[in-house]
Write a protein that holds these residues in place. Structure first.
Motif, short mmCIF file in Angstrom:
data_model
loop_
_atom_site.label_atom_id
_atom_site.label_comp_id
_atom_site.label_asym_id
_atom_site.label_seq_id
_atom_site.Cartn_x
_atom_site.Cartn_y
_atom_site.Cartn_z
N ASP A 65 9.83 -3.96 0.67
CA ASP A 65 9.12 -4.23 -0.58
C ASP A 65 7.90 -3.32 -0.72
N ASP A 66 7.13 -3.16 0.39
CA ASP A 66 5.94 -2.32 0.31
C ASP A 66 6.29 -0.87 0.00
N ASP A 67 7.38 -0.38 0.61
CA ASP A 67 7.79 1.00 0.33
C ASP A 67 8.21 1.18 -1.12
N ALA A 68 8.89 0.15 -1.67
CA ALA A 68 9.29 0.23 -3.07
C ALA A 68 8.08 0.27 -3.99
N LEU A 69 7.06 -0.56 -3.68
CA LEU A 69 5.85 -0.57 -4.51
C LEU A 69 5.07 0.72 -4.36
N VAL A 70 5.01 1.26 -3.11
CA VAL A 70 4.31 2.53 -2.90
C VAL A 70 4.96 3.64 -3.70
N ALA A 71 6.31 3.67 -3.69
CA ALA A 71 7.02 4.71 -4.42
C ALA A 71 6.85 4.54 -5.93
N TYR A 72 6.82 3.30 -6.39
CA TYR A 72 6.73 3.07 -7.84
C TYR A 72 5.34 3.43 -8.37
N PHE A 73 4.29 2.98 -7.66
CA PHE A 73 2.92 3.24 -8.13
C PHE A 73 2.36 4.57 -7.63
N GLU A 74 3.14 5.28 -6.79
CA GLU A 74 2.73 6.60 -6.28
C GLU A 74 1.39 6.52 -5.54
N ILE A 75 1.32 5.59 -4.60
CA ILE A 75 0.14 5.45 -3.75
C ILE A 75 0.56 5.66 -2.31
N GLU A 76 -0.46 5.76 -1.40
CA GLU A 76 -0.14 6.06 0.00
C GLU A 76 0.25 4.82 0.79
N ARG A 77 -0.46 3.71 0.58
CA ARG A 77 -0.21 2.52 1.39
C ARG A 77 -0.50 1.28 0.54
N TRP A 78 0.45 0.38 0.50
CA TRP A 78 0.31 -0.82 -0.34
C TRP A 78 -0.69 -1.81 0.24
N SER A 79 -0.84 -1.84 1.57
CA SER A 79 -1.76 -2.79 2.19
C SER A 79 -3.21 -2.39 2.00
N ASP A 80 -3.47 -1.16 1.60
CA ASP A 80 -4.84 -0.71 1.37
C ASP A 80 -5.37 -1.33 0.08
#
Length: 535
Positions: A116-131
């Motif tokens: 899930d985190d990788d999907a969100l990172v790819a969608y929002f074009e950010i480095e890390r979702w937990s940040d």
């Protein structure tokens, strides 16, 4: 005001006592001492008042400080509650699950195997979702998209309001074109007729021109057919007036499909609408029947089908033999048949077509005549079958009680084995008069009625109590000759617009009923004379 302490008060009393002691002996009368004592007491009272006021002010100051302290405590409690509430919200926001957001991200990235985190990172074009900072960036992007969606929603709402307004304006303009403008154009055309006549100009019709111009897209045979029918309709409108009741009008239109969008020319059709008289309720609204003309491209001929009037006309037969020899067998489609007259109006030749046929006016008049006759025949048959009684015949002055003693038990369609014609149908009629029952038969040409009148058989069935052998009855033979021949000479030779021609079946049956009643009266009179003679 200066604050007064207890030390000052004690010093004041000590000086007062000292004064009293030192001066009491010198003033024998005591007046000076009294005055001075009074002055000292006033000073003491003043001092007391100052002390009282100072105490009240101190008390008020303490009360205000207490209230201020309580407000501070309440604010601290509220801040503590807010802190705990925000901590709970932060915890809820930190642990909040967003399955729809994750599903949207997966659908956009089209990858089901990543986390899930990788999907969100790819969608929002950010480095890390937990940040946290990256989440703030994603949240800001979501808010931007929400704001953009809100703006789009508002634009959609405004566009819908504009669309509703445009539809309202369009409806008003369409009403003007459909109702007001035709009347104005018709009035202009009527007012210009005298001018056209003066200048020897042909009469023009805006509607007719538009219809003819738009009909150019039809296949040539259908266009020829449409033009022939339209010319006749225009002629009828000119002769009968433009304000004729819509339900009693002839009307012709067409349906054309554009071949550029994948439609076949076989789907094109010309529609001719004819009024059907309301026989059961002459003052009521007339019904209508529509003839659909199609072009059979493969065989290059006109196919005809009928819609409407199923309960009012003998729909499957009333167009057969419209002209002698024009019998149309069923085609691949049972509802569509090929008639000579329809091909003739379309400028086509069909096998078996007679050398000459009437004009378009003669064909349409024959159609109207056939529709009128078929409607009356259907009405008579339904009245005999369902209500077991003769229908009311227009302009018939005979009283009902002249044959009211005879009851119609049944009137049923039978199988006509003696006739090989498909259009001829045999009907069986059972009558009861007193305690006697008699069965009769009549053969009706369902298409050519009344030109081909019904033929009654009063000898073959006869009385139910007799044997199956055919017996000849001179009286019934005379009646049969009358209803089949003599009566027709008086009825069918009248003007064809007169009522008896279409009501011949009902008139024949009425003559039979009257005969049964009169024959019984005659028999009763003969029997009475015989009894008198025997005496």
């Amino acid at each position: 005001m200066t604050a007064v302490s207890m030390t000052d008060i004690n010093a004041l009393f000590a000086s007062l006592m000292e004064y009293v002691e030192t001066t009491g002996e010198e003033d024998s009368r005591g007046d000076g001492l009294a005055n001075k004592s009074l002055i000292m007491l006033l000073k003491i009272k003043e001092t007391h008042q100052r002390l009282t006021l100072s105490l009240e002010k101190e008390k008020a100051s303490l009360v205000e400080k207490k209230k201020h302290s309580q407000r501070i405590l309440r604010n601290m409690d509220a801040l503590e509650f807010e802190r705990k509430h925000l901590e709970r919200q932060i915890e809820a926001a930190t642990t909040f699950q967003t399955p729809k957001l994750v599903q949207m991200a997966r659908n956009e990235e089209k990858q089901d195997t990543i986390t899930d985190d990788d999907a969100l990172v790819a969608y929002f074009e950010i480095e890390r979702w937990s940040d946290k900072q990256h989440r703030v960036t994603a949240t800001a992007q979501i808010h931007r998209e929400i704001n953009a969606r809100g703006k789009l929603t508002e634009r959609l709402r405004r566009r819908r309001e504009e669309l509703a307004q445009l539809k309202k304006q369009l409806e008003e303009k369409r009403r003007f074109l459909d109702q007001i403008l035709p009347e104005q154009v018709a009035a202009m055309e009527r007012s210009s007729l005298s001018l056209q006549k003066s200048f020897a100009l042909p009469k023009t019709s805006t509607e007719r021109k538009e219809r003819l111009e738009s009909a150019h897209g039809l296949p040539p045979p259908l266009y020829t057919l449409f033009k022939q029918l339209q010319l006749y309709v225009d002629l009828v409108k000119t002769s009968q007036g433009l304000n004729l009741d819509e339900n009693s009008k002839l009307s012709v239109t067409f349906i054309h499909h554009d071949p550029e969008v994948g439609h076949d020319s076989a789907e094109d059709q010309v529609l001719l609408t004819l009024p059907i008289p309301n026989v059961a309720n002459p003052s009521g609204k007339p019904k209508r029947i529509t003839l659909h003309f199609y072009l059979d491209v493969d065989n290059h001929q006109i196919l005809l089908s009928v819609s409407g009037g199923a309960n009012i006309l003998v729909q499957d037969k009333f167009l057969q033999e419209l002209f002698p020899g024009d019998f149309a067998p069923a085609t691949a489609s049972p509802q569509q048949r090929v008639y000579h007259w329809s091909n003739y109006m379309a400028g086509l030749y069909s096998v078996g077509m007679p050398p000459t046929l009437p004009s378009t006016r003669g064909i349409i008049l024959q159609l109207q005549r056939r529709v009128h006759s078929s409607a009356i025949l259907k009405h008579v048959l339904m009245s005999l079958q369902q209500r077991k009684q003769l229908p009311n015949i227009p302009s018939d002055n005979d009283e009902v009680n002249t044959y009211s003693g005879v009851k119609i038990i049944s009137f049923e369609e039978g199988k006509d084995e003696s006739s090989t014609e498909e259009l001829s149908v045999k009907w069986t009629c059972k009558l009861r008069h007193g305690n006697q029952t008699r069965a009769l038969a009549v053969r009706i040409d369902m298409a050519r009625y009344p030109v081909s009148p019904p033929v009654w058989d009063l000898q073959q069935i006869g009385h139910e109590k007799v044997s199956s052998a055919v017996t000849y009855d001179e009286i019934w033979a005379t009646l049969e000759e009358r209803v089949n021949y003599s009566m027709l000479e008086q009825t069918l030779l009248r003007d064809e617009t007169s009522f008896p021609c279409d009501w011949i079946l009902a008139l024949q049956l009425k003559e039979i009923l009257k005969f049964i009643v009169s024959n019984e009266i005659r028999n009763q009179g003969q029997a009475s004379r015989k009894r008198k003679t025997s005496r």
